[in-house]
Design a protein around this motif. Structure first.
Motif, mmCIF file in Angstrom:
data_model
loop_
_atom_site.group_PDB
_atom_site.id
_atom_site.type_symbol
_atom_site.label_atom_id
_atom_site.label_comp_id
_atom_site.label_asym_id
_atom_site.label_seq_id
_atom_site.Cartn_x
_atom_site.Cartn_y
_atom_site.Cartn_z
ATOM 1 N N GLN A 145 51.798 59.444 25.027
ATOM 2 C CA GLN A 145 51.482 59.945 26.369
ATOM 3 C C GLN A 145 50.461 61.081 26.290
ATOM 4 O O GLN A 145 49.601 61.223 27.169
ATOM 5 C CB GLN A 145 52.762 60.455 27.051
ATOM 6 N N ARG A 161 48.821 52.514 26.788
ATOM 7 C CA ARG A 161 49.108 51.406 27.688
ATOM 8 C C ARG A 161 50.356 51.719 28.506
ATOM 9 O O ARG A 161 51.206 52.518 28.105
ATOM 10 C CB ARG A 161 49.291 50.097 26.925
ATOM 11 N N ILE A 162 50.429 51.082 29.650
ATOM 12 C CA ILE A 162 51.588 51.209 30.527
ATOM 13 C C ILE A 162 52.449 49.970 30.319
ATOM 14 O O ILE A 162 51.948 48.846 30.378
ATOM 15 C CB ILE A 162 51.157 51.319 31.999
ATOM 16 N N GLN A 171 42.438 50.383 31.863
ATOM 17 C CA GLN A 171 43.782 50.765 31.428
ATOM 18 C C GLN A 171 44.586 49.540 31.007
ATOM 19 O O GLN A 171 44.721 48.573 31.766
ATOM 20 C CB GLN A 171 44.513 51.490 32.562
ATOM 21 N N VAL A 194 47.772 47.355 30.451
ATOM 22 C CA VAL A 194 49.088 47.219 31.072
ATOM 23 C C VAL A 194 49.800 46.048 30.421
ATOM 24 O O VAL A 194 49.231 44.961 30.284
ATOM 25 C CB VAL A 194 48.984 46.994 32.596
ATOM 26 N N ASP A 233 58.236 51.839 29.920
ATOM 27 C CA ASP A 233 58.095 53.038 30.742
ATOM 28 C C ASP A 233 58.960 52.987 31.989
ATOM 29 O O ASP A 233 59.566 53.992 32.373
ATOM 30 C CB ASP A 233 56.629 53.234 31.138
ATOM 31 N N TYR A 243 63.866 54.446 35.476
ATOM 32 C CA TYR A 243 63.122 55.106 34.408
ATOM 33 C C TYR A 243 63.994 56.165 33.751
ATOM 34 O O TYR A 243 65.060 56.533 34.266
ATOM 35 C CB TYR A 243 61.814 55.720 34.919
ATOM 36 N N PRO A 292 55.542 60.822 33.726
ATOM 37 C CA PRO A 292 54.474 59.828 33.692
ATOM 38 C C PRO A 292 53.097 60.445 33.569
ATOM 39 O O PRO A 292 52.847 61.562 34.036
ATOM 40 C CB PRO A 292 54.630 59.085 35.028
ATOM 41 N N THR A 293 52.194 59.709 32.940
ATOM 42 C CA THR A 293 50.797 60.107 32.889
ATOM 43 C C THR A 293 50.169 59.897 34.259
ATOM 44 O O THR A 293 50.773 59.331 35.172
ATOM 45 C CB THR A 293 50.027 59.277 31.856
ATOM 46 N N GLN A 325 50.021 56.180 34.960
ATOM 47 C CA GLN A 325 51.348 55.662 35.284
ATOM 48 C C GLN A 325 51.769 56.067 36.689
ATOM 49 O O GLN A 325 52.319 55.254 37.448
ATOM 50 C CB GLN A 325 52.362 56.162 34.251
#
Length: 391
Positions: A169, A184-185, A212, A214, A234, A365, A371-372, A375
């Protein structure tokens, strides 16, 4: 993460805490040039200055502040687990050794762990041996089929995985300063999310974050929950559990979904109003698997009615659609999942003259998850799509 040197990361935090190279070197029991070299390497790896150098001392830049926040979260996870085994491990354990430990805990075998890490088997064996030597104790019990971790080692492995996820992160956070996408998410998608909630949100997300990565992981709830708690996933999107399955996850409800009974367009019950449970029970069924919220509602609906034997359990709307279209099977599925199939004329809805209770749909979660930016953006898009589902 660009830098895999735990000692350098700890030295960076020491400078951030003290604001002085001399104080950081004294606290870490290393020379001042060693601290200077560590900070220089980190700044090269992370693409920019982490400190503003002034006569009064070292002060973190916004880039450095973002790294501080992530490292504190990582070491808050990692250090208590290391100390629980041996205080020395906080000083001596390396990133590579902890990676090896986590892999051996999961595979219970050094050879399998080495394959997973794409390393030579002696390299992984040596890492475990060095950790045990520094800890002054066995971290695994050697058995006929491999190596079984002790309770403390298992706890350390989980802390390692969550700490490493914070390092990942951090890479994403720092990339934002350069206008880059990193990391990556990973989304755990339950059936409803795959067909009714995620597609539009992902399309909208791709238009604003085209670079990004995913990853959408399909799976059973219990498997996704395990991945979530260990940091591999995540967020889980789909039906929530009541009550929450465990105390270290948060469930955020987005809307209520209601079940629907579907059939092929030529089914004898199509077009009838207020079909009774007795009439429904005369036909074979395709229903969600046992233990899911949808199945619990289905079972409660038919609590006092005998259903035909040989129920097919399936959570896929595609499989259910094909079965009901080719037979007299009835299907019980999420209303949101069935909506597109019904609107396209692929299946028909059976009017049962009852109001199904709502099933909460939302996000799951980790309680401590931060989260970034990317995200958070994707989560907001999912939430906005959920508002339309609820209305």
């Amino acid at each position: 993460m660009n830098s895999r040197n735990l000692r350098h990361l700890r030295l960076f935090l020491a400078v951030a805490d003290t604001g002085k190279l001399t104080l950081a070197s004294q606290a870490a029991h290393v020379s001042q040039p060693a601290v200077t070299q560590a900070i220089g390497k980190l700044e090269r790896d992370f693409g920019g200055p982490l400190f503003d150098r002034t006569r009064q001392g070292f002060f973190v830049t916004p880039r450095g502040g973002a790294l501080v926040d992530r490292l504190r979260r990582a070491f808050d996870r990692l250090d208590p687990a290391l100390a629980d085994i041996s205080p020395r491990l906080k000083l001596t354990a390396t990133m590579a050794q902890l990676q090896a430990l986590a892999a051996v805990v999961e595979t219970e075998n050094v050879t399998l762990a080495a394959r997973r890490l794409d390393l030579a088997q002696p390299t992984v064996h040596r890492a475990i041996t060095l950790l045990e030597r520094e800890a002054g104790r066995r971290l695994f019990e050697r058995v006929s089929f491999g190596m079984v971790a002790t309770r403390q080692t298992t706890a350390l492995a989980r802390a390692v995985l969550l700490a490493f996820r914070e390092f990942d992160q951090a890479e994403a956070d720092l990339a934002e300063f350069d206008g880059r996408d990193a990391g990556r998410i990973v989304i755990g998608a339950l059936p409803l999310a795959r067909s009714a909630l995620l597609p539009q949100a992902l399309v909208a997300f791709r238009s604003v974050r085209p670079g990004q990565r995913v990853l959408v992981v399909d799976g059973l709830y219990d498997e996704l929950l395990t991945g979530l708690r260990r940091g591999d996933i995540d967020v889980i999107v789909g039906a929530l559990r009541q009550p929450a399955p465990i105390g270290d996850v948060v469930q955020e409800q987005l809307f209520d979904d209601h079940l629907t009974i579907i059939a092929g367009n030529d089914h004898p019950l199509v077009g009838r109003i207020g079909v009774s449970r007795e009439a429904l029970s005369a036909f074979p069924w395709v229903v969600p698997r046992e233990g899911t919220p949808a199945r619990l509602q289905f079972d409660a609906f038919f609590q006092s009615i005998d259903l035909p034997a040989g129920i097919i359990e399936a959570g896929s709307i595609l499989l259910m659609r094909e079965i009901v279209a080719a037979s007299e099977h009835l299907g019980c599925i999420s209303g949101q999942q069935a909506l597109a199939e019904i609107s396209k004329g692929l299946v028909a809805e059976i009017d049962v003259g009852t109001s199904w209770p709502g099933r909460p749909i939302g996000l799951t979660y980790r309680e401590t998850w931060a989260p970034t930016r990317a995200q958070s953006m994707l989560l907001e898009l999912i939430r906005s799509r959920a508002v339309h589902k609820a209305s």
